[in-house]
Design a protein around this motif. Sequence first.
Motif, PDB file in Angstrom:
ATOM      1  N   SER A  40       2.478 -29.009  14.161  1.00 55.90           N
ATOM      2  CA  SER A  40       1.043 -28.742  14.297  1.00 55.90           C
ATOM      3  C   SER A  40       0.646 -28.081  15.607  1.00 55.90           C
ATOM      4  N   GLU A  41       1.602 -27.669  16.378  1.00 55.71           N
ATOM      5  CA  GLU A  41       1.261 -27.125  17.682  1.00 55.71           C
ATOM      6  C   GLU A  41       0.977 -25.621  17.586  1.00 55.71           C
ATOM      7  N   LEU A  42       0.049 -25.175  18.460  1.00 60.76           N
ATOM      8  CA  LEU A  42      -0.130 -23.733  18.600  1.00 60.76           C
ATOM      9  C   LEU A  42       0.399 -23.375  19.987  1.00 60.76           C
ATOM     10  N   PHE A  43       1.565 -22.757  19.962  1.00 60.80           N
ATOM     11  CA  PHE A  43       2.306 -22.508  21.191  1.00 60.80           C
ATOM     12  C   PHE A  43       2.199 -21.031  21.511  1.00 60.80           C
ATOM     13  N   ALA A  44       1.779 -20.698  22.715  1.00 61.71           N
ATOM     14  CA  ALA A  44       1.619 -19.276  23.048  1.00 61.71           C
ATOM     15  C   ALA A  44       2.685 -18.846  24.046  1.00 61.71           C
ATOM     16  N   ILE A  45       3.116 -17.617  23.900  1.00 64.54           N
ATOM     17  CA  ILE A  45       4.024 -17.038  24.891  1.00 64.54           C
ATOM     18  C   ILE A  45       3.325 -15.820  25.470  1.00 64.54           C
ATOM     19  N   ILE A  46       3.195 -15.781  26.778  1.00 67.35           N
ATOM     20  CA  ILE A  46       2.606 -14.605  27.402  1.00 67.35           C
ATOM     21  C   ILE A  46       3.529 -14.096  28.495  1.00 67.35           C
ATOM     22  N   GLY A  47       3.265 -12.901  28.936  1.00 62.72           N
ATOM     23  CA  GLY A  47       4.083 -12.311  29.988  1.00 62.72           C
ATOM     24  C   GLY A  47       3.891 -10.824  30.011  1.00 62.72           C
ATOM     25  N   LEU A 184       5.159 -20.391  11.941  1.00 63.59           N
ATOM     26  CA  LEU A 184       4.591 -19.053  11.838  1.00 63.59           C
ATOM     27  C   LEU A 184       4.654 -18.373  13.203  1.00 63.59           C
ATOM     28  N   LEU A 185       5.247 -17.172  13.251  1.00 64.04           N
ATOM     29  CA  LEU A 185       5.324 -16.427  14.506  1.00 64.04           C
ATOM     30  C   LEU A 185       4.337 -15.270  14.434  1.00 64.04           C
ATOM     31  N   LEU A 186       3.411 -15.193  15.394  1.00 64.40           N
ATOM     32  CA  LEU A 186       2.438 -14.104  15.398  1.00 64.40           C
ATOM     33  C   LEU A 186       2.653 -13.262  16.646  1.00 64.40           C
ATOM     34  N   ASP A 187       3.033 -11.994  16.439  1.00 62.91           N
ATOM     35  CA  ASP A 187       3.285 -11.111  17.575  1.00 62.91           C
ATOM     36  C   ASP A 187       2.059 -10.230  17.789  1.00 62.91           C
ATOM     37  N   GLU A 188       1.295 -10.527  18.803  1.00 59.81           N
ATOM     38  CA  GLU A 188       0.085  -9.776  19.144  1.00 59.81           C
ATOM     39  C   GLU A 188      -0.852  -9.596  17.950  1.00 59.81           C
ATOM     40  N   PRO A 189      -1.372 -10.688  17.424  1.00 63.07           N
ATOM     41  CA  PRO A 189      -2.184 -10.593  16.201  1.00 63.07           C
ATOM     42  C   PRO A 189      -3.496  -9.835  16.379  1.00 63.07           C
ATOM     43  N   VAL A 190      -4.004  -9.707  17.608  1.00 59.86           N
ATOM     44  CA  VAL A 190      -5.292  -9.011  17.721  1.00 59.86           C
ATOM     45  C   VAL A 190      -5.204  -7.705  18.504  1.00 59.86           C
ATOM     46  N   LEU A 212      -3.828 -25.768   6.957  1.00 61.52           N
ATOM     47  CA  LEU A 212      -2.488 -25.735   6.370  1.00 61.52           C
ATOM     48  C   LEU A 212      -1.487 -26.499   7.227  1.00 61.52           C
ATOM     49  N   ASP A 213      -1.903 -26.846   8.416  1.00 56.82           N
ATOM     50  CA  ASP A 213      -1.070 -27.653   9.285  1.00 56.82           C
ATOM     51  C   ASP A 213       0.280 -26.991   9.575  1.00 56.82           C
ATOM     52  N   VAL A 214       0.239 -25.693   9.847  1.00 55.88           N
ATOM     53  CA  VAL A 214       1.471 -24.972  10.147  1.00 55.88           C
ATOM     54  C   VAL A 214       1.569 -24.757  11.657  1.00 55.88           C
ATOM     55  N   PRO A 215       2.669 -25.140  12.278  1.00 53.28           N
ATOM     56  CA  PRO A 215       2.817 -24.841  13.695  1.00 53.28           C
ATOM     57  C   PRO A 215       2.939 -23.332  13.898  1.00 53.28           C
TER      58      PRO A 215
END
Lengths: 267, 303, 390, 262, 409
Positions: A40-47, A184-190, A212-215
């Motif tokens: 259930s986590e929303l984990f972000a990667i930035i850099g 679910l992996l989202l690469d720059e969704p916006v 949907l409770d998808v991490p």
Amino acid sequence: MVGMTDQAAHAAPVARLDDVHLSFAGVKAVNGVSFEVRPSELFAIIGPNGAGKTSLFNVLSGVYRPQQGSVEFMGESILGRRPHRIAAMGMARTFQNIALFEHLTVLDNLMLGRHQHITYGFLQAFAWVGTARRQEVEHRQAVEEIVDFLELAQWRSMPVGLLPYGVQKRVELGRALAMEPKLLLLDEPVAGMNQEETEDTARFVLDIRDELDVPIIMVEHDMGLVMDLADRVLVVDFGTPIVTGTPDEVQRHPDVVRAYLGSEVGS
Amino acid sequence: MTQFLEVVLRGLGSGSIYALLALGFVIIYKSTGVISFAQPAMMLTGATITSYVGPALGVMLFTGFSFFVSVAVAALLTAVLALVIERGAIRPMVGRPAFVVAIITIGIDIVVRVVTSGFIGLGARNIPNPWGLERVELAGLRVQERHLVSLATLALVVAVLFWFYRYTRHGLAMRAAAFDQEAALTQGVSVGSVFALSWAMAGALAAVAGSLLAISAGVDRQIWIVALVALPAIILGGLDSLEGAVVGGLAVGVVEALVGTYQRDYAPWLGDNFAVVSPYVLMLLVLLAKPYGIFGTPEVRRV
Amino acid sequence: MTTLSTGSDRAPRQAATRARRGARLSGRPQLYRSYAQELALFNTRPKRIWVGIIVLAALGLSQMLTDNHLNTLALAYAFAIGALGLNIITGLAGQVSLGHAFFLGVGAYTAAAISGDPDGRTIGFGITNILVWLPAAGLVAGLAGVLVAPLATRLRGLYLAIVTLGLVFIGEHLFREWSDLTGGAGVGREAAVPELFGIEFARDGDYLTSDQKFYLLMLVLLLVFALGARNLARSRTGRSFAAVRDRDMAAEMMAINLPRAKTVAFAISSFYAGCSGALIYSIIGFFEPSSFGLLLSVQFIAMVLIGGAGTVSGAVMGALFITLLPTLTRELPAYLPFISGQVTDTPNVFQLEQVLYGLLIVGFLLFEPRGLFGIWIRIRNYWKGWPFSY
Amino acid sequence: MLSARNLEVVYDDVVLALRGVSIDVPEDGIVALLGSNGAGKTTLLRALTGLLDIHQGEVAKGRVTLDDQPIHRMSPERVVRHGVRQVLEGRRVFVELNVEENLKVGAHTARSRMADNLERVYALFPVLGDRRAATAGYLSGGEQQMLAIGRAMMSEPRYLLLDEPTLGLAPKMVENIRDVVLEINKGGTAVLLVEQNATMALSIAHHGYVMETGRVVLDKPAAALLNDDDVREFYLGLHPGEDGRKSFRDTKHYRRKKRWSA
Amino acid sequence: RGGGEADGGSSDVSAPGVTDEACPDAVNADNGCIYLGTISDLTQGPFAPLGVPITEAQAAFWNRVNEDGGIGGYDIDVTKYVKDNLYNPQTHQQVYGEIEGEVLALAQTLGSPTTLAIIPDMDRDEMVGAPASWTSLWAFEDAILESGANYCVEGMNAVDYMVAENDISSVMAVGFPGDYGGDGAAGAEIAAEANGIKFTGVETAPGQESQAGAISAIVKQKPGLVILGTGPTETAVIVGQAAAQGFTGKFIGLGPTWNPALLETPAAPALEALYMQSGYWGPFGTDTPGHQAMRDALGDVAQPNDGYTAGWAWSYPLKAALEEWLEGDYDKDRAGLLEAVQSLETIDYEGMLPEEAGNRTGDPDETIFRESVLSKVDPSAPSGVTIVEDFGAGPTVSEHTFEGACFEG
Ligand SMILES: Nc1ncnc2c1ncn2[C@@H]1O[C@H](COP(=O)(O)OP(=O)(O)OP(=O)(O)O)[C@@H](O)[C@H]1O
Ligand SMILES: Nc1ncnc2c1ncn2[C@@H]1O[C@H](COP(=O)(O)OP(=O)(O)OP(=O)(O)O)[C@@H](O)[C@H]1O
Ligand SMILES: [Mg+2]
Ligand SMILES: [Mg+2]
């Protein structure tokens, strides 16, 4: 700001990278990155650009094989597994540069997301009777639900190649959802979206996580979005992890400000 | 051993002709992304022109000189023909899928070949030259003079092409145009001129190759088939690589000669005429190890 | 990346443009009461009516045309089956194959061997029932396709095209050398003997001539194969082919097993080719190894491209066009009396025939790059949009 | 001055993508062009640089002028020679060439000062200097974007048309690009900036246009646009009656209506 | 089937391709017209250099017949239904279908695999045709009106000749596989066995650059005689380069290996020294009434070659058959023509071939004509060769029993 429950923090991680190293002919794209994503986590990667964020996604989905380190998904090591097998295990993603099947309609693109859930073979396909027909109808229903969820109805039978950029990104999201992902992996969704579309997408992402409770692991340069939505943020620079923490912690980290944010510190 | 070396030399000789043909294919591919199946017709036409120009000059000049003059004239005229074709049938297809253009070149090939065959007539047309089937001794090895001429021509052509691609801006522009025509246009590259230039160069090369080929037995309606041997050569060398075309062409020539000479003794079960398909077998073997040929640029694939 | 286009980065854009046109032109009002109904093959009334009319007309032709024309059309239908096969691998899955002639050959020889005279000079087992040799021809060719597929999964674009071209040359060599099976170069052998429940197609019967029988048989088979191809295209398998064509890396991340998808595509396409080869030569009756050369492969590629790659009806139209084209160009010179009929003159009508053949192909692709299918769409669109332009 | 007057552009003889657009890019200005997806921004740039042809598009009405000379019938490479240079949407680097070769192709029309310009670009984007021998296709998205801009600068254009140059760039790099644009402009190059990042674009532009469905709906000095309510809400994410930006967590699912599309 | 409309109002003749109307551009305006079809290799195929002169010579032959008043009240037209087969069996079969209903018989059907593809159709249509190839297979096909010896016979006679002349101890056959090179090689092998000398067969493919294998085999094994069954270009390459590599044995080429243009290639000296040409009748410049008539009828030809001679000679049987059919007591349909063909015992070849070469009344082993001629290179002769050894049958062929085509058995 939705904090993580204690329970989630201690549950088995959905995905875990441990000391991953990946280099290409002299370029160290990933250099000792470790993190785990919990249910259930929303984990972000930035850099910064070229920091290795997309490469991390590619490691996760099996496109690149790291020279060192371990990669686990759903408690199994997926190192060296072919992308299609990893996808079948429930990892879905969107792509930094949209990777839709241009000639196909929105519906067909979404149906392709369901590829692994459809089981009939090509002999049945020829005759189009029995299982084939039944499954097509069945999965078509599932896909229509996604169409409704992402408000794609008006474009459903248009080839995606002709849709506006923002809609294409949404279709890609839908295609990933059609896979019924466990991660679910989202690469720059916006990226490339205007304000309005960004706001829509933010809403969808939250809904996916909540309903949907998808991490989710999300790579994004729009700091507003990342800081508002993410539970935890990993910052990488030159392939090397700088810090992992809550958006607030990260935002104040001097190295992050220097390497990544510049003067335009998130509002 | 002597025999072996002589066979290798002979292979290099015919290989240099394949290499010239292969260079033509590669030049067009490098700048337009298309394999031109009209090259065989260009070769036939070039050789035919030489067979007309040569005798006309022959009375006036020494044969060796008149051979080269007639080849130069043929190369020029064939280049002009190639330009006309490019302008009429290829240019309008800019931006269309490569395979559609390839099929168009097949149609052109048919048309040009039929017309040229009309000029060849029924028998073979001779190309006046001083070498014929004469041989010379080189370090105890007997070599046909015509093979030395072909090799020397190849060396010259390679030097010129190397200079062209290395030291003029057109070289890079041609590659850029092949990868992305729209982006090349925004760089100020005239994609049209690039197309024209590459077709003309390839046409001229085909004419040279055809004329050299016809030294031994003249120009007949069927010599265009030889141009197809350049296809495995460019693939095993790498479709977009000039070095590859040269290496591939020579390799194909040598392998064909060796197989032709020794296969009957060592592997008769492969059947008579195995030499004819040996270039393709060689190509398959190379590709198993290197999917983009020896020198080819791998396609960039990433997400 | 779709191998049907040039540079990797350009492809999606062209694709998008093409797709854009397609949709605009074929978009029709849709009102369906159930998904099953929408998914039906002929889901609109005009579609049903048109297909019905075309099938009836085709049946009617068997009574209206002369035997010679029927023979030509029967051949065209048999070629169309092969074109459908190439359309699957090239149009759908984006793998351009110049090796189609080889698979046609494999099928033709399999069928000929099964139905051949056991006491003849070439291999034969004397089983003339078409229900035996036709599937067998397809299966053996399909198997050959599976064997070739590993190469295809490693190679891309023109590399694959030229390698499959190599397959044709190597195959021709094999056919020439294996004279027990093929009769050898310059000689050849009898083709498969078509017989079905006692009906011998190669002989005139009481009610129908041999050509009429062949025509009807090929028509029925073509319908079956076309329906199968259409079904395949809209199925899970067909979608996965299209995904491999448009973006193979993304396809993998949709859980599509790339090597497997390409192998299946090759197998199915070769199955079609094998059946087509067996049928084509059963009509002609006799064939020799040089029939399966580059030219045949090129003809098939031309059929698929001229028809408009990727569509079943396009492949069929393309096959009809290319097979009937020589018949047409043989007629045309009659209208040009100033061209000499003397074989020793240049130019003469025979050269003109060849030149016309080449020119028509060039002109066609030049002026209608979307193929015959595109012309059809354009005509339809014209009437739909009339009298407004934009 | 680079201008378009009453431009109408048609694709495929059917799709009317621009419906009478007029804009001006003065010789020393920075002009921002905003607009939602599909508004016709890219089409407008294509019309300015002669690229419509290869997209089956054509100028049906109106004209494009450069210093009062019509140029909309000119071939793209001649437009470049006249100093009007477009950076295509989506980077479009030559993926199989390396970084330096890409830059050299960019210098196709200005070979003589190539060495100097190379150094200038490497100074602006040090990453490119470090990776000059790397295959362009394997650069990260952001690095490719820098390469595309650098490539355009190699020909020392008088007018630089940038189509979404900051797409996919990190915040610091966005600032970087902003500085680069300012610097280029100082060097005497006029810039037409097509952007989704309106905050950035309007912070440096002198003048701005907003396009919707093939029309220019707003045409004001940049400062005025920054105060326009609609622009604030739909392009800057500043919702009326609120103080500063609202959290994305609080966005709602409903369609708001823009005044200009009434 | 079609063709009914062609019957005209003729009282007795009811075959397709026969009309009471005069031929287009008729020589004798009062005569009816018999149309004969031609299917030949005319443009792109490998045998176009032969197909074109053959077709041309046949047109001249039948024109001469017409100028002599035609046959039985009919002029013969061979120019209206001429088709190009591209040397492709499928095309051959298709164009046969196109002209079948319009012609009485085929003046020419060029190539073996191509002709084999239409034999079932010819049988069904009771069509008679003159072939344009010399394979031994034709002796076993009723509908095919071949003339002179065949490749197999040639191969035998060539070997016998060299054994007698030069006492050779080995022979090698180099040629294309199949009905042509293969047929000749089969004959050579039979003769080698009969003479007790060594035989090697080497198959080669068309194309200048594909001869390396054959050349190295020749140079390595040094046979006393090489029998060539290739095309002219290949002949030049093989003979020229083998000689250049020091080979001194003899070459004998089967009929289609020769073309006078070879004398302009670099191989000319080698050809003059080592090469002989086998033939089924005398070459272009031979002194017989038939040859003379041919030369007169053709007028000036740019490149005299033996394609013309062949086309002319191949036309006699059909002429004899038509005369027999129209004058004799036969059904006036195609079946009757076939019957007439099978009753021919002699044919007047005007000296090009002996009359008995035309016998078609026995079984194949009896009717196969076993005599061939040998010529040597002679740059002054019209087609570059002159006879050195007139019609003769060697011991091997005289003893041999033909049970089927040589190359398949
Ligand atoms: N297949 C490859 N071959 C060579 N180098 C590569 C490859 N893939 C990535 N790289 C390099 O690895 C580094 C990391 O790239 P990556 O795409 O992961 O960056 P990123 O963090 O996603 O950047 P951006 O935000 O710009 O998308 C870059 O320097 C890139 O050039
Ligand atoms: N090649 C083409 N053929 C047909 N229609 C086109 C073509 N290119 C663009 N269009 C249409 O023209 C309109 C304007 O497109 P354009 O690309 O100019 O918009 P844009 O403002 O640049 O959008 P984005 O922000 O997505 O880049 C759109 O409706 C699009 O569908
Ligand atoms: Mg990235
Ligand atoms: Mg745009």
